[in-house]
Design a protein around this motif. Structure first.
Motif, mmCIF file in Angstrom:
data_model
loop_
_atom_site.group_PDB
_atom_site.id
_atom_site.type_symbol
_atom_site.label_atom_id
_atom_site.label_comp_id
_atom_site.label_asym_id
_atom_site.label_seq_id
_atom_site.Cartn_x
_atom_site.Cartn_y
_atom_site.Cartn_z
ATOM 1 N N LEU A 243 -15.700 63.195 -8.099
ATOM 2 C CA LEU A 243 -15.140 62.662 -9.347
ATOM 3 C C LEU A 243 -15.513 63.506 -10.556
ATOM 4 C CD1 LEU A 243 -15.725 58.813 -8.869
ATOM 5 C CD2 LEU A 243 -13.782 60.226 -8.145
ATOM 6 N N ASP A 244 -16.312 64.531 -10.358
ATOM 7 C CA ASP A 244 -16.740 65.398 -11.458
ATOM 8 C C ASP A 244 -15.672 66.464 -11.703
ATOM 9 O OD1 ASP A 244 -17.948 67.036 -13.278
ATOM 10 O OD2 ASP A 244 -19.766 67.398 -12.117
ATOM 11 N N ASN A 245 -14.737 66.151 -12.590
ATOM 12 C CA ASN A 245 -13.638 67.078 -12.845
ATOM 13 C C ASN A 245 -14.045 68.268 -13.692
ATOM 14 O OD1 ASN A 245 -11.509 65.787 -11.416
ATOM 15 N ND2 ASN A 245 -11.413 64.228 -13.017
ATOM 16 N N SER A 246 -15.249 68.230 -14.231
ATOM 17 C CA SER A 246 -15.736 69.370 -14.999
ATOM 18 C C SER A 246 -16.270 70.457 -14.068
ATOM 19 C CB SER A 246 -16.840 68.927 -15.964
ATOM 20 O OG SER A 246 -17.396 70.043 -16.642
ATOM 21 N N SER A 247 -17.105 70.071 -13.109
ATOM 22 C CA SER A 247 -17.700 71.038 -12.183
ATOM 23 C C SER A 247 -16.891 71.219 -10.905
ATOM 24 C CB SER A 247 -19.123 70.607 -11.817
ATOM 25 O OG SER A 247 -19.950 70.582 -12.953
ATOM 26 N N ASN A 248 -16.167 70.151 -10.497
ATOM 27 C CA ASN A 248 -15.414 70.200 -9.242
ATOM 28 C C ASN A 248 -13.969 69.750 -9.445
ATOM 29 O OD1 ASN A 248 -18.028 70.688 -7.995
ATOM 30 N ND2 ASN A 248 -18.368 68.483 -8.112
ATOM 31 N N PRO A 249 -13.232 70.409 -10.323
ATOM 32 C CA PRO A 249 -11.863 69.964 -10.601
ATOM 33 C C PRO A 249 -10.971 70.033 -9.373
ATOM 34 C CG PRO A 249 -12.255 72.137 -11.536
ATOM 35 C CD PRO A 249 -13.578 71.642 -11.066
ATOM 36 N N GLY A 250 -10.273 68.938 -9.094
ATOM 37 C CA GLY A 250 -9.367 68.902 -7.951
ATOM 38 C C GLY A 250 -10.042 68.568 -6.640
ATOM 39 N N ALA A 251 -11.346 68.242 -6.672
ATOM 40 C CA ALA A 251 -12.071 67.988 -5.428
ATOM 41 C C ALA A 251 -11.548 66.739 -4.720
ATOM 42 C CB ALA A 251 -13.568 67.852 -5.707
ATOM 43 N N ALA A 252 -11.275 65.687 -5.476
ATOM 44 C CA ALA A 252 -10.819 64.435 -4.855
ATOM 45 C C ALA A 252 -9.511 64.645 -4.103
ATOM 46 C CB ALA A 252 -10.659 63.355 -5.923
ATOM 47 N N ALA A 253 -8.580 65.375 -4.715
ATOM 48 C CA ALA A 253 -7.299 65.640 -4.064
ATOM 49 C C ALA A 253 -7.488 66.521 -2.827
ATOM 50 C CB ALA A 253 -6.341 66.304 -5.045
ATOM 51 N N ALA A 254 -8.410 67.500 -2.931
ATOM 52 C CA ALA A 254 -8.660 68.384 -1.793
ATOM 53 C C ALA A 254 -9.260 67.616 -0.620
ATOM 54 C CB ALA A 254 -9.594 69.522 -2.214
ATOM 55 N N VAL A 255 -10.206 66.710 -0.914
ATOM 56 C CA VAL A 255 -10.832 65.922 0.145
ATOM 57 C C VAL A 255 -9.809 64.977 0.770
ATOM 58 C CG1 VAL A 255 -12.592 64.181 0.642
ATOM 59 C CG2 VAL A 255 -13.133 66.117 -0.842
ATOM 60 N N ALA A 256 -8.928 64.408 -0.062
ATOM 61 C CA ALA A 256 -7.885 63.529 0.471
ATOM 62 C C ALA A 256 -6.994 64.279 1.461
ATOM 63 C CB ALA A 256 -7.060 62.952 -0.670
ATOM 64 N N GLU A 257 -6.702 65.538 1.150
ATOM 65 C CA GLU A 257 -5.882 66.347 2.064
ATOM 66 C C GLU A 257 -6.645 66.664 3.340
ATOM 67 O OE1 GLU A 257 -3.490 70.645 2.116
ATOM 68 O OE2 GLU A 257 -4.129 69.747 0.210
ATOM 69 N N MET A 258 -7.944 66.944 3.212
ATOM 70 C CA MET A 258 -8.754 67.266 4.387
ATOM 71 C C MET A 258 -8.902 66.074 5.325
ATOM 72 S SD MET A 258 -11.864 69.468 2.668
ATOM 73 C CE MET A 258 -12.904 69.239 4.111
ATOM 74 N N THR A 259 -9.019 64.872 4.749
ATOM 75 C CA THR A 259 -9.314 63.672 5.549
ATOM 76 C C THR A 259 -8.092 62.799 5.770
ATOM 77 O OG1 THR A 259 -9.939 62.440 3.554
ATOM 78 C CG2 THR A 259 -11.691 63.653 4.687
ATOM 79 N N GLU A 260 -6.916 63.309 5.406
ATOM 80 C CA GLU A 260 -5.666 62.553 5.543
ATOM 81 C C GLU A 260 -5.748 61.226 4.786
ATOM 82 O OE1 GLU A 260 -4.866 62.206 9.698
ATOM 83 O OE2 GLU A 260 -4.397 64.342 9.932
ATOM 84 N N ASP A 261 -6.162 61.358 3.508
ATOM 85 C CA ASP A 261 -6.211 60.234 2.566
ATOM 86 C C ASP A 261 -7.219 59.151 2.946
ATOM 87 O OD1 ASP A 261 -4.259 61.259 0.795
ATOM 88 O OD2 ASP A 261 -2.678 60.609 2.163
#
Length: 304
Positions: A243-261
């Protein structure tokens, strides 16, 4: 005046090696010595000539290999006071990437300054890697590395043989529980997509928790309980705040793709997804968790 200063500095250096010296004294002593030296620089030339002892003493304070100043600042890892250790790895390139290796090298050094292509990142290249061998032959410096790479490329084009690199990497692997950030907190500063960065992250560390919030301030009860589960099992792990969009922007979307949402948090062990969301809570004391930990390479800090 100079003899007094010399005796005072000698006494100070003797106290430096005293086992009972406090941490505060240890931090203040280098700064005090530099102040004394700066004052001596303003003395007349005839007096400066008598301070050869001080010059020799200053050399003793210099950190080995330090070119920036007399007091070296050793790197202590990324977060949590981790102690770095050299990790030697082999990178095998079965084919070139657009006719190239796919990385840039620091001028005058053997270190990688930039990973240019996603394919190069996925093969294992990381910024900061130091190349020590090309196709089994040591490379001593920047020029030797460039020559060796060119020879390897030419041989690959003729015989289609893979190119093998041996690299050294300063790595905090297995050194402790802590958070990892994908950027410096000033916006995304990688040419590699976040999805590939996180895929590399879960491969680079034995146990990874992709969570909401940090270990100090979890963003959800479920993430807090997942971290506590690992702590209770004595498992050393790294965590990423999705959820840290400053240090890890786009991480949530990337993890959702990796884990199939699948819902956060997600636990990876040995590069494999072990579970996500509430399913993680059922892993406490389970055979599945024990088997995943047992499959890790020897030396991974985990207790049964």
């Amino acid at each position: 005046m100079v003899p007094r200063v010399r005796r005072g500095v000698a006494r100070g250096l003797a106290r430096r090696s005293s086992p009972g010296r406090s941490a505060v004294g240890a931090a203040a002593a280098p700064a005090l010595l530099l102040c004394v030296i700066a004052s001596l620089a303003a003395l007349p030339a005839r007096l400066q000539g008598r301070s050869a002892l001080l010059t020799r003493l200053v050399e003793q304070w210099k950190a080995p290999g330090s070119a920036k100043g007399p007091i070296g600042e050793p790197w202590t890892g990324t977060t949590g006071g981790e102690t770095p250790a050299v990790d030697c790895r082999e990178i095998v390139m079965p084919m070139l990437i657009k006719g190239r290796i796919g990385v840039n090298i620091v001028k005058g050094e053997r270190k990688i300054s930039r990973v240019l292509f996603r394919e190069a990142f996925n093969l294992g290249w990381r910024v900061g890697d130091e190349v020590v061998e090309v196709n089994g032959r040591p490379v001593a410096d920047h020029d030797a590395l460039r020559s060796a790479v060119q020879r390897a490329i030419n041989a690959h084009k003729k015989k289609r043989t893979p190119i093998r690199f041996r690299i050294r990497r300063w790595s905090p692997m297995n050194s402790g529980r802590g958070m990892i950030r994908m950027s410096k907190g000033k916006g995304f500063d990688h040419v590699v997509p976040m999805l590939d960065l996180i895929k590399g992250f879960v491969q680079d560390f034995p146990v990874v928790l992709l969570m909401e919030g940090s270990l100090e301030k979890p963003g959800s009860r479920l993430s807090a309980r997942a971290a506590r589960l690992l702590d209770e099992q004595g498992i050393v792990f790294k965590a990423l705040d999705c959820l840290d969009n400053s240090s890890n922007p786009g991480a949530a979307a990337a993890v959702a793709e990796m884990t199939e949402d699948a819902p956060l948090p997600s636990l990876y062990i040995g590069g494999q997804l072990l579970g996500s969301g509430r399913a993680l809570l059922r892993l406490r004391g389970s055979e599945e968790l024990a088997a995943a930990l047992a499959a890790l390479r020897p030396g991974t800090p985990a207790e049964p």
